[in-house]
Scaffold this motif. Sequence first.
Motif, PDB file in Angstrom:
ATOM      1  N   GLN A  49       0.788  -1.090  -0.016  1.00  0.00           N
ATOM      2  CA  GLN A  49      -0.062   0.012   0.248  1.00  0.00           C
ATOM      3  C   GLN A  49       0.922   1.456  -0.087  1.00  0.00           C
ATOM      4  O   GLN A  49       0.948   2.494  -0.804  1.00  0.00           O
ATOM      5  N   TYR A  50       1.837   1.559   0.542  1.00  0.00           N
ATOM      6  CA  TYR A  50       2.709   2.442   1.034  1.00  0.00           C
ATOM      7  C   TYR A  50       2.830   2.477  -0.379  1.00  0.00           C
ATOM      8  O   TYR A  50       3.788   3.649  -1.219  1.00  0.00           O
ATOM      9  N   LEU A  51       4.175   1.393  -1.170  1.00  0.00           N
ATOM     10  CA  LEU A  51       4.523   1.259  -2.377  1.00  0.00           C
ATOM     11  C   LEU A  51       3.674   2.474  -3.569  1.00  0.00           C
ATOM     12  O   LEU A  51       4.258   3.203  -4.137  1.00  0.00           O
ATOM     13  N   ARG A  52       1.969   1.920  -4.110  1.00  0.00           N
ATOM     14  CA  ARG A  52       1.845   2.676  -4.289  1.00  0.00           C
ATOM     15  C   ARG A  52       1.646   3.885  -4.117  1.00  0.00           C
ATOM     16  O   ARG A  52       0.956   3.964  -5.044  1.00  0.00           O
ATOM     17  N   LYS A  53       0.935   4.350  -3.006  1.00  0.00           N
ATOM     18  CA  LYS A  53       1.130   5.485  -3.102  1.00  0.00           C
ATOM     19  C   LYS A  53       2.021   6.685  -3.698  1.00  0.00           C
ATOM     20  O   LYS A  53       2.017   7.194  -4.122  1.00  0.00           O
ATOM     21  N   ILE A  54       3.658   5.667  -3.375  1.00  0.00           N
ATOM     22  CA  ILE A  54       4.222   6.764  -4.057  1.00  0.00           C
ATOM     23  C   ILE A  54       4.638   6.874  -5.405  1.00  0.00           C
ATOM     24  O   ILE A  54       4.824   7.321  -5.445  1.00  0.00           O
ATOM     25  N   ARG A  55       4.117   5.170  -5.807  1.00  0.00           N
ATOM     26  CA  ARG A  55       4.025   5.077  -7.040  1.00  0.00           C
ATOM     27  C   ARG A  55       3.061   6.151  -7.933  1.00  0.00           C
ATOM     28  O   ARG A  55       3.214   6.631  -8.538  1.00  0.00           O
ATOM     29  N   ARG A  56       1.838   6.340  -7.063  1.00  0.00           N
ATOM     30  CA  ARG A  56       0.976   7.009  -7.541  1.00  0.00           C
ATOM     31  C   ARG A  56       1.660   8.533  -7.515  1.00  0.00           C
ATOM     32  O   ARG A  56       1.672   9.391  -9.118  1.00  0.00           O
ATOM     33  N   GLU A  57       2.526   9.396  -6.384  1.00  0.00           N
ATOM     34  CA  GLU A  57       3.211  10.203  -6.532  1.00  0.00           C
ATOM     35  C   GLU A  57       3.915  10.345  -7.589  1.00  0.00           C
ATOM     36  O   GLU A  57       4.195  11.920  -8.318  1.00  0.00           O
ATOM     37  N   HIS A  58       4.535   9.295  -7.827  1.00  0.00           N
ATOM     38  CA  HIS A  58       5.996   9.460  -8.666  1.00  0.00           C
ATOM     39  C   HIS A  58       5.071   9.817 -10.570  1.00  0.00           C
ATOM     40  O   HIS A  58       5.819  10.576 -11.029  1.00  0.00           O
ATOM     41  N   LEU A  59       3.727   9.006 -10.512  1.00  0.00           N
ATOM     42  CA  LEU A  59       3.283   9.405 -11.642  1.00  0.00           C
ATOM     43  C   LEU A  59       2.322  10.821 -11.837  1.00  0.00           C
ATOM     44  O   LEU A  59       2.844  11.107 -12.971  1.00  0.00           O
ATOM     45  N   ASP A  60       2.478  11.550 -11.103  1.00  0.00           N
ATOM     46  CA  ASP A  60       1.246  12.403 -10.785  1.00  0.00           C
ATOM     47  C   ASP A  60       2.431  13.310 -10.895  1.00  0.00           C
ATOM     48  O   ASP A  60       2.293  14.489 -12.004  1.00  0.00           O
ATOM     49  N   THR A  61       3.551  13.302 -10.267  1.00  0.00           N
ATOM     50  CA  THR A  61       4.963  14.194 -10.756  1.00  0.00           C
ATOM     51  C   THR A  61       5.325  14.095 -12.000  1.00  0.00           C
ATOM     52  O   THR A  61       5.854  14.971 -12.726  1.00  0.00           O
ATOM     53  N   ALA A  62       5.640  13.352 -12.761  1.00  0.00           N
ATOM     54  CA  ALA A  62       6.784  12.873 -13.859  1.00  0.00           C
ATOM     55  C   ALA A  62       5.152  13.305 -15.337  1.00  0.00           C
ATOM     56  O   ALA A  62       5.821  14.339 -15.909  1.00  0.00           O
ATOM     57  N   GLU A  63       3.686  13.018 -15.218  1.00  0.00           N
ATOM     58  CA  GLU A  63       2.917  13.950 -15.600  1.00  0.00           C
ATOM     59  C   GLU A  63       2.827  15.671 -15.902  1.00  0.00           C
ATOM     60  O   GLU A  63       3.064  16.240 -16.901  1.00  0.00           O
ATOM     61  N   LEU A  64       3.262  16.130 -14.591  1.00  0.00           N
ATOM     62  CA  LEU A  64       3.546  17.573 -14.358  1.00  0.00           C
ATOM     63  C   LEU A  64       4.660  18.189 -14.924  1.00  0.00           C
ATOM     64  O   LEU A  64       4.803  19.289 -15.539  1.00  0.00           O
ATOM     65  N   LEU A  65       5.788  17.315 -14.661  1.00  0.00           N
ATOM     66  CA  LEU A  65       6.817  17.602 -15.260  1.00  0.00           C
ATOM     67  C   LEU A  65       6.774  17.830 -16.559  1.00  0.00           C
ATOM     68  O   LEU A  65       7.523  18.953 -17.639  1.00  0.00           O
ATOM     69  N   LEU A  66       6.383  16.276 -17.336  1.00  0.00           N
ATOM     70  CA  LEU A  66       6.090  16.544 -18.654  1.00  0.00           C
ATOM     71  C   LEU A  66       5.486  17.208 -19.913  1.00  0.00           C
ATOM     72  O   LEU A  66       5.519  17.860 -20.748  1.00  0.00           O
ATOM     73  N   ARG A  67       4.392  17.921 -19.098  1.00  0.00           N
ATOM     74  CA  ARG A  67       3.382  18.852 -19.547  1.00  0.00           C
ATOM     75  C   ARG A  67       4.160  19.955 -19.313  1.00  0.00           C
ATOM     76  O   ARG A  67       4.056  20.642 -20.195  1.00  0.00           O
ATOM     77  N   ARG A  68       4.833  20.557 -18.328  1.00  0.00           N
ATOM     78  CA  ARG A  68       5.567  22.113 -18.420  1.00  0.00           C
ATOM     79  C   ARG A  68       6.653  22.411 -19.211  1.00  0.00           C
ATOM     80  O   ARG A  68       6.658  23.035 -19.861  1.00  0.00           O
ATOM     81  N   GLY A  69       7.035  20.539 -19.313  1.00  0.00           N
ATOM     82  CA  GLY A  69       8.728  20.703 -20.374  1.00  0.00           C
ATOM     83  C   GLY A  69       8.195  20.288 -21.929  1.00  0.00           C
ATOM     84  O   GLY A  69       8.649  21.422 -22.552  1.00  0.00           O
ATOM     85  N   GLU A  70       6.579  19.992 -22.601  1.00  0.00           N
ATOM     86  CA  GLU A  70       6.627  20.172 -23.901  1.00  0.00           C
ATOM     87  C   GLU A  70       5.371  21.571 -23.381  1.00  0.00           C
ATOM     88  O   GLU A  70       6.004  22.520 -24.602  1.00  0.00           O
ATOM     89  N   ARG A  71       5.303  21.816 -22.370  1.00  0.00           N
ATOM     90  CA  ARG A  71       4.924  23.854 -22.909  1.00  0.00           C
ATOM     91  C   ARG A  71       5.770  24.970 -22.795  1.00  0.00           C
ATOM     92  O   ARG A  71       5.704  25.896 -23.744  1.00  0.00           O
ATOM     93  N   ARG A  72       7.274  24.250 -22.335  1.00  0.00           N
ATOM     94  CA  ARG A  72       8.052  25.260 -22.005  1.00  0.00           C
ATOM     95  C   ARG A  72       8.676  25.472 -24.067  1.00  0.00           C
ATOM     96  O   ARG A  72       8.942  26.327 -24.687  1.00  0.00           O
ATOM     97  N   ARG A  74       7.305  24.273 -26.480  1.00  0.00           N
ATOM     98  CA  ARG A  74       5.982  25.038 -27.037  1.00  0.00           C
ATOM     99  C   ARG A  74       6.064  26.576 -27.214  1.00  0.00           C
ATOM    100  O   ARG A  74       5.890  27.109 -28.796  1.00  0.00           O
ATOM    101  N   SER A  75       6.371  27.084 -26.144  1.00  0.00           N
ATOM    102  CA  SER A  75       6.531  28.493 -25.957  1.00  0.00           C
ATOM    103  C   SER A  75       8.265  28.953 -26.605  1.00  0.00           C
ATOM    104  O   SER A  75       7.809  29.938 -27.431  1.00  0.00           O
ATOM    105  N   LYS A  76       9.071  28.329 -26.449  1.00  0.00           N
ATOM    106  CA  LYS A  76       9.815  29.047 -27.708  1.00  0.00           C
ATOM    107  C   LYS A  76      10.569  28.815 -29.518  1.00  0.00           C
ATOM    108  O   LYS A  76      10.537  28.877 -29.840  1.00  0.00           O
ATOM    109  N   GLY A  77       8.851  27.694 -29.773  1.00  0.00           N
ATOM    110  CA  GLY A  77       8.804  28.145 -31.110  1.00  0.00           C
ATOM    111  C   GLY A  77       8.867  26.448 -32.014  1.00  0.00           C
ATOM    112  O   GLY A  77       9.196  26.496 -32.970  1.00  0.00           O
ATOM    113  N   GLU A  78       9.614  25.689 -30.847  1.00  0.00           N
ATOM    114  CA  GLU A  78      10.464  24.358 -31.779  1.00  0.00           C
ATOM    115  C   GLU A  78       9.816  23.104 -32.047  1.00  0.00           C
ATOM    116  O   GLU A  78       9.816  23.216 -33.121  1.00  0.00           O
TER     117      GLU A  78
END
Length: 80
Positions: A49-72, A74-78
């Motif tokens: 159960q504890y590892l599932r919680k950590i896994r969810r946190e890792h997935l949420d963080t990954a999603e946030l970072l990947l979206r932020r990177g894609e936005r960055r 796109r904003s540079k026009g690449e």
Amino acid sequence: MSKKVFAPADNIADGEMYLRLAADMDSRIAELKARFKATGDMKFYYRIQYLRKIRREHLDTAELLLRRGERRIRSKGEIH
């Protein structure tokens, strides 16, 4: 005198790292599930159960970072 160099964050690489960490959690969870089924020991259940919680946190963080990177990018026009 020390000079500190701060490089810009590479959100996409960091997001991919968090995805790999989540995959590592998946393999650990599978291992613990097999142990729990074999022994019935509740400490394995709680660890799962504890590892599932950590896994969810890792997935949420990954999603946030990947979206932020894609936005960055796109904003540079690449990416159009």
